[in-house]
Design an enzyme around this catalytic site. Structure first.
Site, PDB file in Angstrom:
ATOM      1  N   MET A 196      25.014  12.166  98.590  1.00 21.53           N
ATOM      2  CA  MET A 196      25.430  10.780  98.885  1.00 21.53           C
ATOM      3  C   MET A 196      26.102  10.222  97.631  1.00 21.53           C
ATOM      4  SD  MET A 196      22.640   8.887 101.295  1.00 21.53           S
ATOM      5  CE  MET A 196      21.148   9.042 100.339  1.00 21.53           C
TER       6      MET A 196
ATOM      7  N   CYS B 171      28.658   7.457  97.909  1.00 24.14           N
ATOM      8  CA  CYS B 171      29.405   6.213  98.114  1.00 24.14           C
ATOM      9  C   CYS B 171      28.627   5.300  99.069  1.00 24.14           C
ATOM     10  CB  CYS B 171      30.780   6.495  98.705  1.00 24.14           C
ATOM     11  SG  CYS B 171      30.645   7.289 100.301  1.00 24.14           S
TER      12      CYS B 171
ATOM     13  N   CYS C 126      27.977   6.529 102.623  1.00 28.00           N
ATOM     14  CA  CYS C 126      27.183   7.752 102.826  1.00 28.00           C
ATOM     15  C   CYS C 126      25.871   7.505 103.585  1.00 28.00           C
ATOM     16  CB  CYS C 126      26.897   8.424 101.486  1.00 28.00           C
ATOM     17  SG  CYS C 126      28.358   9.221 100.825  1.00 28.00           S
TER      18      CYS C 126
ATOM     19  N   TYR D 216      25.798  17.261 103.943  1.00 26.50           N
ATOM     20  CA  TYR D 216      24.771  16.876 102.959  1.00 26.50           C
ATOM     21  C   TYR D 216      23.688  17.943 102.919  1.00 26.50           C
ATOM     22  CZ  TYR D 216      27.022  12.348 103.574  1.00 26.50           C
ATOM     23  OH  TYR D 216      27.936  11.351 103.628  1.00 26.50           O
TER      24      TYR D 216
ATOM     25  N   CYS E 133      27.314 -22.153  84.432  1.00 23.35           N
ATOM     26  CA  CYS E 133      28.370 -21.698  83.519  1.00 23.35           C
ATOM     27  C   CYS E 133      29.722 -22.329  83.854  1.00 23.35           C
ATOM     28  CB  CYS E 133      28.455 -20.179  83.550  1.00 23.35           C
ATOM     29  SG  CYS E 133      29.615 -19.530  82.347  1.00 23.35           S
TER      30      CYS E 133
ATOM     31  N   CYS F 298      29.393 -23.021  80.054  1.00 22.70           N
ATOM     32  CA  CYS F 298      30.378 -22.305  79.242  1.00 22.70           C
ATOM     33  C   CYS F 298      31.794 -22.867  79.393  1.00 22.70           C
ATOM     34  CB  CYS F 298      30.442 -20.830  79.631  1.00 22.70           C
ATOM     35  SG  CYS F 298      28.953 -20.103  80.311  1.00 22.70           S
TER      36      CYS F 298
ATOM     37  N   CYS G 269      44.949  -2.286  48.492  1.00 20.86           N
ATOM     38  CA  CYS G 269      45.224  -2.775  49.840  1.00 20.86           C
ATOM     39  C   CYS G 269      44.250  -2.167  50.842  1.00 20.86           C
ATOM     40  CB  CYS G 269      46.641  -2.385  50.261  1.00 20.86           C
ATOM     41  SG  CYS G 269      46.883  -2.350  52.040  1.00 20.86           S
ATOM     42  N   CYS G 270      43.921  -2.907  51.844  1.00 18.24           N
ATOM     43  CA  CYS G 270      43.201  -2.436  53.033  1.00 18.24           C
ATOM     44  C   CYS G 270      41.793  -1.935  52.694  1.00 18.24           C
ATOM     45  CB  CYS G 270      43.940  -1.308  53.748  1.00 18.24           C
ATOM     46  SG  CYS G 270      45.705  -1.509  53.747  1.00 18.24           S
TER      47      CYS G 270
HETATM   48  C1  LIG Z   1      26.547 -26.609  77.615  1.00 16.15           C
HETATM   49  C2  LIG Z   1      26.322 -25.142  77.850  1.00 16.15           C
HETATM   50  C3  LIG Z   1      27.188 -24.213  77.307  1.00 16.15           C
HETATM   51  C4  LIG Z   1      27.004 -22.860  77.524  1.00 16.15           C
HETATM   52  N1  LIG Z   1      27.881 -21.972  76.969  1.00 16.15           N
HETATM   53  C5  LIG Z   1      27.712 -20.649  77.179  1.00 16.15           C
HETATM   54  C6  LIG Z   1      28.650 -19.708  76.647  1.00 16.15           C
HETATM   55  O1  LIG Z   1      29.616 -20.069  75.989  1.00 16.15           O
HETATM   56  N2  LIG Z   1      28.436 -18.400  76.875  1.00 16.15           N
HETATM   57  C7  LIG Z   1      27.357 -17.950  77.608  1.00 16.15           C
HETATM   58  O2  LIG Z   1      27.194 -16.752  77.784  1.00 16.15           O
HETATM   59  N3  LIG Z   1      26.471 -18.820  78.133  1.00 16.15           N
HETATM   60  C8  LIG Z   1      26.623 -20.144  77.935  1.00 16.15           C
HETATM   61  N4  LIG Z   1      25.731 -21.036  78.483  1.00 16.15           N
HETATM   62  C9  LIG Z   1      24.588 -20.498  79.264  1.00 16.15           C
HETATM   63  C10 LIG Z   1      25.028 -20.096  80.674  1.00 16.15           C
HETATM   64  O3  LIG Z   1      25.716 -21.159  81.270  1.00 16.15           O
HETATM   65  C11 LIG Z   1      23.812 -19.701  81.487  1.00 16.15           C
HETATM   66  O4  LIG Z   1      23.130 -18.670  80.808  1.00 16.15           O
HETATM   67  C12 LIG Z   1      24.161 -19.200  82.880  1.00 16.15           C
HETATM   68  O5  LIG Z   1      25.010 -20.085  83.539  1.00 16.15           O
HETATM   69  C13 LIG Z   1      22.896 -18.979  83.702  1.00 16.15           C
HETATM   70  O6  LIG Z   1      23.234 -18.509  84.985  1.00 16.15           O
HETATM   71  P1  LIG Z   1      22.158 -18.398  86.145  1.00 16.15           P
HETATM   72  O7  LIG Z   1      22.849 -17.750  87.291  1.00 16.15           O
HETATM   73  O8  LIG Z   1      20.905 -17.842  85.637  1.00 16.15           O
HETATM   74  O9  LIG Z   1      21.805 -19.908  86.537  1.00 16.15           O
HETATM   75  P2  LIG Z   1      22.781 -21.113  87.140  1.00 16.15           P
HETATM   76  O10 LIG Z   1      24.174 -20.758  86.850  1.00 16.15           O
HETATM   77  O11 LIG Z   1      22.200 -22.304  86.608  1.00 16.15           O
HETATM   78  O12 LIG Z   1      22.568 -20.942  88.689  1.00 16.15           O
HETATM   79  C14 LIG Z   1      21.405 -21.332  89.338  1.00 16.15           C
HETATM   80  C15 LIG Z   1      21.752 -21.957  90.669  1.00 16.15           C
HETATM   81  O13 LIG Z   1      20.577 -22.024  91.464  1.00 16.15           O
HETATM   82  C16 LIG Z   1      20.517 -23.299  92.091  1.00 16.15           C
HETATM   83  N5  LIG Z   1      19.115 -23.580  92.451  1.00 16.15           N
HETATM   84  C17 LIG Z   1      18.129 -24.062  91.664  1.00 16.15           C
HETATM   85  N6  LIG Z   1      16.969 -24.135  92.366  1.00 16.15           N
HETATM   86  C18 LIG Z   1      17.250 -23.705  93.616  1.00 16.15           C
HETATM   87  C19 LIG Z   1      16.468 -23.524  94.791  1.00 16.15           C
HETATM   88  N7  LIG Z   1      15.156 -23.763  94.809  1.00 16.15           N
HETATM   89  N8  LIG Z   1      17.085 -23.072  95.896  1.00 16.15           N
HETATM   90  C20 LIG Z   1      18.395 -22.767  95.893  1.00 16.15           C
HETATM   91  N9  LIG Z   1      19.179 -22.886  94.817  1.00 16.15           N
HETATM   92  C21 LIG Z   1      18.607 -23.337  93.676  1.00 16.15           C
HETATM   93  C22 LIG Z   1      21.095 -24.230  91.039  1.00 16.15           C
HETATM   94  O14 LIG Z   1      21.504 -25.445  91.601  1.00 16.15           O
HETATM   95  C23 LIG Z   1      22.266 -23.388  90.535  1.00 16.15           C
HETATM   96  O15 LIG Z   1      23.395 -23.556  91.335  1.00 16.15           O
HETATM   97  C24 LIG Z   1      25.908 -22.405  78.305  1.00 16.15           C
HETATM   98  C25 LIG Z   1      25.026 -23.339  78.871  1.00 16.15           C
HETATM   99  C26 LIG Z   1      25.229 -24.688  78.650  1.00 16.15           C
HETATM  100  C27 LIG Z   1      24.290 -25.667  79.279  1.00 16.15           C
END
Ligand SMILES: Cc1cc2nc3c(=O)[nH]c(=O)nc-3n(C[C@H](O)[C@H](O)[C@H](O)COP(=O)(O)OP(=O)(O)OC[C@H]3O[C@@H](n4cnc5c(N)ncnc54)[C@H](O)[C@@H]3O)c2cc1C
Length: 559
Positions: free
Chosen positions: A14, A16, A19, A68, A134, A139, A556-557
């Site tokens: 398997m 893919c 499969c 298989y 994010c 981010c 250099c370098c």
């Molecule tokens: C200001 C700031 C800047 C950042 N900059 C960076 C960066 O530059 N680089 C980097 O790598 N990381 C950065 N981060 C961190 C990054 O954003 C997080 O690590 C990442 O988004 C986490 O993803 P996640 O999927 O775990 O959660 P989230 O993206 O928070 O997703 C969780 C989702 O679940 C939903 N949810 C919550 N409870 C429930 C429920 N009970 N039922 C259904 N849905 C629910 C929420 O509403 C949300 O939509 C930053 C964070 C912040 C706050």
């Protein structure tokens, strides 16, 4: 009466997503086969319930005809009642889904896509704006604001240094609108459009919570799945200081959404979000004061990094006070006041607004995790093992809702691992030994691997090399020699253990160090590798050379 049999087959060949379908078809061609369960092609395993007369040879012969090969791993007898519970096409009884993913952020999307790519029935439950932190409030918006402020600053519009005799502030409304445009465009292309491209993923909107009878309730509906991945993320932690309600401090989300920026801002905190947003706001012309509880900024990093970034931020006119114990918050009209104790002295600080950037708390409250025996640790985070499995073996978790580092690439990689482990027998761990981290201040902070103190604590005989950016031709050419590169290595094996960088574009440099550490490279491997001249990453090689050589003796370098 003869009993039905349960057989487990080791299936080879398997390769893919389609499969398992072909294998199932071949097995069902044998008369007397009642159910077939295959947990994805990577599992190499098929579990069947068959009538007593079906033999292993019948099954392997049918598989061989389909291209298989298979061997019978185990055979057991099974009574009718148990057989009935395996009667659904995928072997999950009456469950609605093979996998339910809770949370439609970065981690949840990856888990759902992985599950459906493996051929399983997947539901994705989203609450709030699709895409999660994010893209919407993390981010993406923060980095575009940082870049705008940086460009403005580099163009000479410096509100504090007097480069311009007249302070000219960047037009916040324009920048905010451009940020919002980018966010909606990326949310559409990376989340809404991607979801549409996976019609097999059932999207369910609403807040999910586990009920006492082990089901998942979303609004008025309940669902049951064989496995769950929780990816509900985290939210900004609002410390319960006295006067909190009166002052209504901003958090990272509300700060970036302000209609009008304040004249002055107190930032509580001294880690990534506090420093990134504090510097950005200062560069937009806001008077910023950072109050940090620890005795240094970014306390988890090398002490030199904390000291260095403090100096550079202060040079831009940002106030920084460390060792601050906040006692209470209050408000006098439009002025917000922080009362604190600093080195035993009572202090009072005033500003138009307060940004609370004191970390994040996992979104686990109200989810009924206690009904499922899912263990929770500090800040409400779900405790997972390296396979992203919680204390309940049917429930996996990933991303900011867990005790893993809060980076989007960690969350997403964990989503893929969680789905694979939940649905198949792959037992794939998430490698968190080499997690690069970047703080997008200017200069940037980028680190990977062990700090000097951590390496010593782990028992290494440690040697270090620190090179100022003044030795890096790229930095000289760019006329920005702020910062340094510090390498930590094992003196006995010469292996690179950690890299810690404070420099412009440090985030680009760190990836080479990440590869070097992940693949166990030694300092000689770095010095024996060609690095292009004039690049910032050449500084990595210079730092490696500097373990044994005086850099001022080089021509250099980095050779
Ligand atoms: C200001 C700031 C800047 C950042 N900059 C960076 C960066 O530059 N680089 C980097 O790598 N990381 C950065 N981060 C961190 C990054 O954003 C997080 O690590 C990442 O988004 C986490 O993803 P996640 O999927 O775990 O959660 P989230 O993206 O928070 O997703 C969780 C989702 O679940 C939903 N949810 C919550 N409870 C429930 C429920 N009970 N039922 C259904 N849905 C629910 C929420 O509403 C949300 O939509 C930053 C964070 C912040 C706050």
């Amino acid at each position: 009466m003869a009993q039905k049999k349960k057989l487990e087959l080791d299936v080879r060949g398997m390769t893919c997503d389609s499969c398992p379908h072909h294998v199932e078809k071949a097995l069902r061609r044998v008369a007397g086969v009642e159910t077939v369960e295959i947990l994805g092609w990577q599992s190499n395993k098929a579990t069947l319930i068959v009538q007593p007369e079906v033999t292993g040879e019948d099954l392997t012969a049918s598989l061989e005809r389909a291209g298989y090969s298979a061997t019978v791993k185990s055979t057991s007898t099974i009574d009718d009642a148990v057989a009935q519970t395996h009667a659904s096409p995928n072997g999950y009884g009456d469950n609605d889904f093979d996998l339910l993913v809770i949370g439609a952020g970065s981690a949840g999307f990856v888990a759902a896509i992985q599950g459906t790519d493996l051929g399983f029935r997947v539901g994705l439950i989203g609450h709030g704006t699709i895409g999660g932190t994010c893209v919407n409030v993390g981010c993406v918006p923060s980095k575009t604001l940082i870049r705008a402020a940086e460009a403005w600053h580099n163009a000479g519009h410096h509100p504090f240094k007097g480069v311009n005799t007249q302070q000219v502030n960047l037009d916040w409304e324009t920048v905010r609108t451009q940020k919002d445009d980018l966010v909606s465009q990326m949310r559409q292309t990376k989340y809404a459009d991607v979801l549409a491209a996976y019609p097999k993923v059932t999207y369910i909107e609403g807040f999910a919570q586990f009920t006492k009878d082990g089901k998942l309730q979303v609004g008025d509906s309940t669902y049951k799945a064989n496995r769950y991945v929780i990816a509900t993320g985290a939210h900004p932690r609002m410390m319960d200081f006295r006067g909190l309600e009166e002052v209504e401090p901003l958090n990272s989300t509300t700060l970036m959404e302000l209609e009008k920026v304040p004249k002055s801002l107190i930032v509580l905190g001294g880690r990534a979000v506090a420093l990134e947003l504090g510097q950005t706001m200062a560069r937009l012309g806001i008077d910023v004061l950072i109050l940090q509880r620890s005795t240094r900024l970014v306390p988890a990093h090398e002490p030199e990094i904390g000291r260095g970034i403090k100096d550079y931020l202060e040079e831009e006119g940002i106030g920084i006070i460390t060792g601050v114990e906040v006692e209470r918050l209050s408000r006098d009209g439009e002025t917000r006041i922080v009362r604190a104790r600093v080195m035993g002295q009572e202090r009072e600080y005033k500003a138009d607004q307060i940004l609370m950037a004191l970390g994040r708390e996992a979104n686990t409250r109200g989810m009924g995790l206690e009904n499922m025996d899912v263990k929770i640790g500090q800040n409400g985070a779900i405790i997972v093992d390296k396979y992203m499995r919680s204390s309940n073996s049917a429930i996996y978790a990933t991303g900011d809702v867990t005790n893993n580092p809060e980076f989007v690439y960690v969350a997403a990689a964990g989503g893929s691992v969680a789905a694979q482990n939940a649905l198949t027998d792959t037992k794939k761990p998430l490698d968190l030994l080499t997690v690069p981290g970047v703080i997008f201040t200017d200069p940037q902070i980028a680190t990977v691997g062990l700090t000097e103190a951590q390496a010593k604590k782990e028992g290494h005989k440690v040697k270090t090399s620190t090179v100022s950016l003044e030795h890096v031709a790229r930095a000289q050419a760019a006329r920005d020699t702020r910062g340094f590169i510090k390498l930590v290595a094992d003196e006995t094996t010469n292996q690179l253990l950690g890299a810690h960088i404070l420099a412009a574009e440090a985030g680009e440099v760190i990836q080479s160090a990440t590869l070097a550490i992940k693949f166990g490279l030694k300092i000689d491997d770095l010095t024996d590798t060609l690095f292009p001249y004039l690049t910032q990453v050449e500084g990595l090689k210079l730092a490696a050379i500097a373990f044994d050589k005086d850099l001022t003796m080089l021509s250099c370098c980095a050779v």
